[in-house]
Design an enzyme around this catalytic site. Structure first.
Site, PDB file in Angstrom:
ATOM      1  N   ALA A  63       0.886  -1.188  -0.208  1.00  0.00           N
ATOM      2  CA  ALA A  63      -0.036  -0.061  -0.049  1.00  0.00           C
ATOM      3  C   ALA A  63       0.867   1.252  -0.004  1.00  0.00           C
ATOM      4  CB  ALA A  63      -0.930  -0.026   1.265  1.00  0.00           C
ATOM      5  N   GLY A 102       0.398  -5.141   0.602  1.00  0.00           N
ATOM      6  CA  GLY A 102      -0.856  -4.987  -0.515  1.00  0.00           C
ATOM      7  C   GLY A 102      -0.522  -5.565  -1.477  1.00  0.00           C
ATOM      8  N   GLU A 105      -1.148  -9.026  -1.258  1.00  0.00           N
ATOM      9  CA  GLU A 105      -2.326  -9.411  -1.094  1.00  0.00           C
ATOM     10  C   GLU A 105      -3.096  -9.387  -2.590  1.00  0.00           C
ATOM     11  OE1 GLU A 105      -2.704  -6.322   1.999  1.00  0.00           O
ATOM     12  OE2 GLU A 105      -3.792  -7.999   3.337  1.00  0.00           O
ATOM     13  N   GLU A 125       3.769  -5.870   7.078  1.00  0.00           N
ATOM     14  CA  GLU A 125       2.973  -4.576   7.661  1.00  0.00           C
ATOM     15  C   GLU A 125       3.219  -4.598   9.113  1.00  0.00           C
ATOM     16  OE1 GLU A 125       1.982  -6.688   5.435  1.00  0.00           O
ATOM     17  OE2 GLU A 125       0.340  -5.916   4.093  1.00  0.00           O
TER      18      GLU A 125
HETATM   19  N1  3HC Z   1       4.557   3.345   0.368  1.00  0.00           N
HETATM   20  C1  3HC Z   1       5.117   4.715  -0.197  1.00  0.00           C
HETATM   21  N2  3HC Z   1       6.334   4.686  -0.545  1.00  0.00           N
HETATM   22  C2  3HC Z   1       7.196   3.599  -0.409  1.00  0.00           C
HETATM   23  C3  3HC Z   1       6.645   2.364  -0.151  1.00  0.00           C
HETATM   24  C4  3HC Z   1       5.489   2.192   0.233  1.00  0.00           C
HETATM   25  N3  3HC Z   1       5.046   1.181   0.308  1.00  0.00           N
HETATM   26  N4  3HC Z   1       7.691   1.521  -0.202  1.00  0.00           N
HETATM   27  C5  3HC Z   1       8.822   2.321  -0.496  1.00  0.00           C
HETATM   28  N5  3HC Z   1       8.522   3.705  -0.610  1.00  0.00           N
HETATM   29  C6  3HC Z   1       9.342   4.653  -1.086  1.00  0.00           C
HETATM   30  C7  3HC Z   1      10.533   5.128   0.034  1.00  0.00           C
HETATM   31  O1  3HC Z   1      10.215   5.787   0.955  1.00  0.00           O
HETATM   32  C8  3HC Z   1      11.521   5.500  -0.770  1.00  0.00           C
HETATM   33  O2  3HC Z   1      11.246   6.880  -1.217  1.00  0.00           O
HETATM   34  P1  3HC Z   1      12.408   8.005  -1.365  1.00  0.00           P
HETATM   35  O3  3HC Z   1      13.343   7.563  -2.416  1.00  0.00           O
HETATM   36  O4  3HC Z   1      11.685   9.163  -1.405  1.00  0.00           O
HETATM   37  O5  3HC Z   1      13.291   8.018  -0.125  1.00  0.00           O
HETATM   38  C9  3HC Z   1      11.488   4.754  -2.384  1.00  0.00           C
HETATM   39  O6  3HC Z   1      10.125   4.465  -2.435  1.00  0.00           O
HETATM   40  C10 3HC Z   1      12.306   3.662  -2.336  1.00  0.00           C
HETATM   41  O7  3HC Z   1      12.411   2.850  -1.093  1.00  0.00           O
HETATM   42  P2  3HC Z   1      13.574   2.294  -0.578  1.00  0.00           P
HETATM   43  O8  3HC Z   1      14.868   3.309  -0.461  1.00  0.00           O
HETATM   44  O9  3HC Z   1      13.358   1.643   0.359  1.00  0.00           O
HETATM   45  O10 3HC Z   1      14.295   1.324  -1.721  1.00  0.00           O
HETATM   46  P3  3HC Z   1      14.842  -0.225  -1.772  1.00  0.00           P
HETATM   47  O11 3HC Z   1      14.927  -0.603  -3.185  1.00  0.00           O
HETATM   48  O12 3HC Z   1      15.964  -0.411  -0.826  1.00  0.00           O
HETATM   49  O13 3HC Z   1      13.787  -1.088  -1.143  1.00  0.00           O
HETATM   50  C11 3HC Z   1      11.361  -2.094  -0.832  1.00  0.00           C
HETATM   51  C12 3HC Z   1      12.395  -1.452  -1.783  1.00  0.00           C
HETATM   52  C13 3HC Z   1      11.931  -3.369  -0.231  1.00  0.00           C
HETATM   53  C14 3HC Z   1       9.854  -2.125  -1.394  1.00  0.00           C
HETATM   54  C15 3HC Z   1      11.148  -1.089   0.309  1.00  0.00           C
HETATM   55  O14 3HC Z   1      11.158   0.345   0.056  1.00  0.00           O
HETATM   56  C16 3HC Z   1      10.235  -1.665   1.200  1.00  0.00           C
HETATM   57  O15 3HC Z   1      10.386  -2.422   2.345  1.00  0.00           O
HETATM   58  N6  3HC Z   1       8.938  -1.094   1.345  1.00  0.00           N
HETATM   59  C17 3HC Z   1       7.914  -1.201   2.098  1.00  0.00           C
HETATM   60  C18 3HC Z   1       7.415  -2.353   1.862  1.00  0.00           C
HETATM   61  C19 3HC Z   1       6.061  -2.488   2.953  1.00  0.00           C
HETATM   62  O16 3HC Z   1       6.129  -2.533   4.046  1.00  0.00           O
HETATM   63  N7  3HC Z   1       4.808  -2.740   2.314  1.00  0.00           N
HETATM   64  C20 3HC Z   1       3.584  -2.862   2.943  1.00  0.00           C
HETATM   65  C21 3HC Z   1       3.069  -1.582   3.154  1.00  0.00           C
HETATM   66  S1  3HC Z   1       1.686  -1.614   4.299  1.00  0.00           S
HETATM   67  C22 3HC Z   1       0.455  -2.450   3.517  1.00  0.00           C
HETATM   68  O17 3HC Z   1       0.642  -2.734   2.262  1.00  0.00           O
HETATM   69  C23 3HC Z   1      -0.898  -2.488   3.958  1.00  0.00           C
HETATM   70  C24 3HC Z   1      -1.742  -3.439   3.303  1.00  0.00           C
HETATM   71  O18 3HC Z   1      -1.710  -4.593   4.044  1.00  0.00           O
HETATM   72  C25 3HC Z   1      -3.250  -2.927   3.126  1.00  0.00           C
END
Ligand code: 3HC
Ligand code: NAI
Length: 694
Positions: A63, A102, A105, A125
């Site tokens: 998400a 997400g 999912e 998450e």
């Molecule tokens: N939402 C918004 N921005 C995000 C994001 C997300 N889910 N994931 C990454 N970004 C952004 C980062 O803030 C960063 O922004 P910036 O360049 O402005 O600083 C950019 O994307 C690149 O991220 P990374 O520097 O972390 O890039 P990497 O290549 O090192 O890692 C990744 C990539 C493994 C995808 C890592 O970004 C990550 O772990 N992201 C989060 C994944 C996550 O937690 N997903 C679950 C979200 S909650 C959800 O999905 C709820 C659902 O159940 C309803």
């Protein structure tokens, strides 16, 4: 058609392409784009199957975290998944990079999932203080079984594609061109007669022994001290065993909404973005190339040098470990060997790996052996005269372009740089003890440190598994400088009426793994005593205790006593008598001190110092300070770091309490910092300063 989501026909397959850099997060535009594309494909009636494909470096990584806490605009993700499940033709997700949260999912809502071999999947998450909120806790158990799903969801860890294939989550691993292979796969399944498999209908894997599941829950939650999300994740997965899917989905969503609005998730989301911001160093743009680092040298095989050498070796970087005598070298190496052996035993790793990693460490006597190193980290005794001599020698010995770093805890890196003719190549790399375990790496930018040297230190830091944070030169940098404020208050609290176990209980009750006194006993009380003696200052209680030979755990006596071979602190009447006598000696009338006062005095003076650190530019952002405290000092994750927590308390309260402390103790250093006073007057928090995304 949405700009970020397009679709095109490839033979019998309609390919939906998501292009929303950097990580194809499920923003409103992406969600509505997917739903609209599916509706259009259905209306066009040309396709026999749909392929969900992502452009760029990754499949949907979750998400859009920046949208959390704001009103959600429909379609929400569960609506999009419902559209997929209602499609009359199969929908195939093609996963490369990472399918996370997400994103996974969404893929679980599809009829099939295929992936490239290097793809990763997971539901992280929990690391944001959440549970999967779009069916992950119900569909993943249906895909891989509830116990396996529980482990994936509570750990939040990324999993390899191959494991997903073995567990039945991923229908096929596609070697070579993923898109072409996935289109071919979609064509094949599209040619089959329906109905097509939907995880919502598949309950075959849900039959598990409840007792085994409950044991798995207890194990999975064993390390989730103080955090709400892991238990919420486990409770949601448990619903998959006995609750009808649609009811469970509603309950999962409700739990997600509750957590997303809570303080813990806000804190953890703040940390997610703060860690990424900390990676951006002011004045070091993306065009600055790090220098290549093929090998390293570490000076000093003591407590820190040994751990630092392990960091390089464990990351596959050959390292020369340099000492002044063979004897010291031998002692240092044998500790490293024992550490590796213990960790192999603990993790069940192949013991042959120990010899392999030890072979990357070359022990040598004499600084001349640093001559071929691309980076040198000095970790000798904390004495400026010695460090200056060593830096001058390194200047003469090291090859041009080598980076010369000091692991000093407190000393002035500019003074060390001035001992060389190459100050641009000099900086601090401040590891934390034990260096092979602790994640934090303070990278100290000195006056003349060159941008590419900083970029190299950041990149090496990440390569050796650390969380690097750039800080400026000052006594103790960010972490230890703030900690000094807490140490001062710990001593005063004892003097005024508290006892070690009372202070420690408040600090651990807040969420730190240890209180200041148990921590002191672990680190060794002789270190502080010696440092105070050198500076000509006295802390009556701390010094009396250390002078009595009570150095902490290593002598089985410190602020507490310890039983042979055990680390549990036990109250000691002898210490309490020393404390009471010290109050009497200094003419302090002891009084009962409330837990609120203890907590305030443990934390507010540190936050005040943090404000000064920001004002002076020693840290670039409040989030950098939070990252330091979370990764180096055990600040509770659920509270988001000292500066984030300060905002949640409210700066006016902290300002007023500090002013009271300053008056009561007649200590001007406790007066609220200018920055804190200004922000409090403006009704703002530290988050208003920079980099607040969440
Ligand atoms: N939402 C918004 N921005 C995000 C994001 C997300 N889910 N994931 C990454 N970004 C952004 C980062 O803030 C960063 O922004 P910036 O360049 O402005 O600083 C950019 O994307 C690149 O991220 P990374 O520097 O972390 O890039 P990497 O290549 O090192 O890692 C990744 C990539 C493994 C995808 C890592 O970004 C990550 O772990 N992201 C989060 C994944 C996550 O937690 N997903 C679950 C979200 S909650 C959800 O999905 C709820 C659902 O159940 C309803
Ligand atoms: P230590 O006393 O355990 O080890 C220092 C080692 O340096 C000794 O083995 C000594 O023989 C060696 N040494 C001294 N002069 C040398 C020379 N000329 N050439 C080669 N080796 C030499 O000290 P420790 O605790 O490892 O500290 C080292 C540095 O790291 C200090 O600057 C300290 O402030 C800093 N530091 C210490 C932390 C800790 O928790 N111990 C945490 C973070 C930084």
């Amino acid at each position: 058609m949405s700009a970020v989501v397009t679709h095109a026909q490839h033979g019998a397959v309609a390919v939906i392409s998501i292009n929303s850099p950097p990580v194809n997060a499920l923003s409103h535009a992406v969600r509505s784009g997917i739903a609209d594309a599916l509706t259009a494909i259905k209306a066009e009636g040309k396709a026999k199957a749909v392929l969900l494909w992502c452009g760029g470096r990754t499949f949907v990584a979750g998400a859009d975290i920046t949208e959390f806490g704001k009103p959600s605009k429909p379609p929400i993700l569960p609506d999009v998944i419902a559209v997929i499940e209602a499609m009359p033709i199969p929908v195939v997700a093609a996963i490369h990079g990472t399918a996370l949260g997400g994103g996974l999912e969404l893929a679980l809502g599809c009829h099939y999932r295929v992936a490239s071999l290097d793809a990763k999947w997971g539901l992280p998450e929990v690391k944001l203080g959440l549970l999967p909120g779009a069916g992950g806790t119900q569909r993943l158990p249906r895909a891989i079984g509830p116990i396996a799903a529980l482990k994936v969801i509570v750990s939040g860890a990324h999993q390899p594609a191959k494991l997903g294939h073995d567990l039945g989550l991923i229908a096929a691993i596609i070697p070579g061109d993923l898109k072409a292979g996935a289109i071919a796969f979609a064509e094949t399944v599209g040619a089959k007669a329906g109905p097509h498999p939907r995880l919502r209908d598949d309950t075959a894997k849900l039959e598990v022994d409840r007792a085994k599941f409950d044991t798995a829950v207890t194990e999975a939650l064993s390390k989730s001290r103080g955090l709400e999300a892991p238990a919420a994740c486990a409770a949601a997965v448990a619903m998959s065993l006995d609750t009808p899917l649609d009811d469970a989905l509603k309950l999962e969503r409700a739990s997600f909404m509750k957590l997303v609005a809570g303080d813990q998730s806000k804190a953890q989301r703040h940390l997610f973005f703060a860690e990424r911001e900390a990676a951006k160093v002011p004045g070091v743009g993306p065009d600055v190339r790090p220098r290549p680092i093929k090998n390293a040298a570490v000076l000093g095989a003591g407590t820190m040098g040994g751990g630092i050498a392990m960091c390089f070796a464990s990351a596959g970087i050959p390292v020369t470990l340099i000492e002044q005598t063979e004897e010291n070298l031998k002692r240092g190496l044998s500790i490293i060997q024992k550490n590796y052996e213990a960790s192999a035993k603990r993790t069940g790793a192949d013991p042959a790996g120990v010899a392999k990693v030890m072979a990357l460490i070359t022990p040598k006597v004499g600084l001349e052996h640093a001559k071929d190193a691309d980076i040198v980290v000095e970790a000798v005794f904390e004495e400026m005269a010695l460090k200056k001599t060593i830096f001058a020698t390194l200047d003469a010995v090291c090859k041009p372009g080598a980076i010369i770093a000091s692991n000093t805890s407190y000393l002035d890196i500019d003074a060390m740089a001035a001992a060389t003719k190459r100050p641009g190549d000099v900086l601090g790399m401040h590891f934390f003890s034990p260096a092979n375990v602790m994640k934090l790496l303070e990278i100290v930018r000195a006056k003349y440190t060159a941008p590419d040297v900083l970029a190299t230190a950041m990149s090496v830091g990440r390569k050796i598994g650390k969380v690097p944070v750039v800080v400026g030169v000052c006594h103790g940098f960010v972490g230890n400088r703030m900690l000094a404020q807490r140490s001062k208050q710990s001593e005063l609290l004892l003097l005024e009426g508290a006892l070690p176990h009372e202070v420690d209980a408040v600090v651990t009750g807040f969420g730190f793994p240890m209180g200041p006194f148990a921590m002191g006993d672990l680190a060794g009380l002789d270190i502080g005593m010696r440092s105070r003696k050198e500076r000509g200052v006295r802390a009556e209680i701390a010094d009396t205790i250390a002078e009595a030979g009570r150095y902490g755990q290593k002598t089985q006596k410190g602020y507490y006593r310890y039983e042979e071979g055990r680390r549990a602190p036990i109250r000691d009447p002898e210490v309490e008598a020393i404390i009471v006598a010290a109050s009497k000696k200094l003419g302090v009338t002891r009084r009962p001190i409330s837990n609120d006062e203890i907590l305030g005095r443990m934390l507010y003076p540190m936050i005040n110092e943090g404000a000064r650190i920001l004002d002076e530019g020693v840290a670039a952002r409040p989030g950098d300070i939070d990252i330091v405290w979370i990764n180096g000092y055990g600040f509770p994750i659920a509270k988001g770091g000292p500066m984030h927590w300060a905002d949640s308390v409210g700066l006016p309260k902290i300002r007023d309490d500090l002013a009271r402390f300053a008056k009561a103790a007649n200590d001007p250093t406790l007066e609220p910092a200018q920055l804190l006073v200004r922000l409090a007057a403006e009704g703002k928090g530290f988050a208003s300063l920079a980099g607040a995304k969440a």
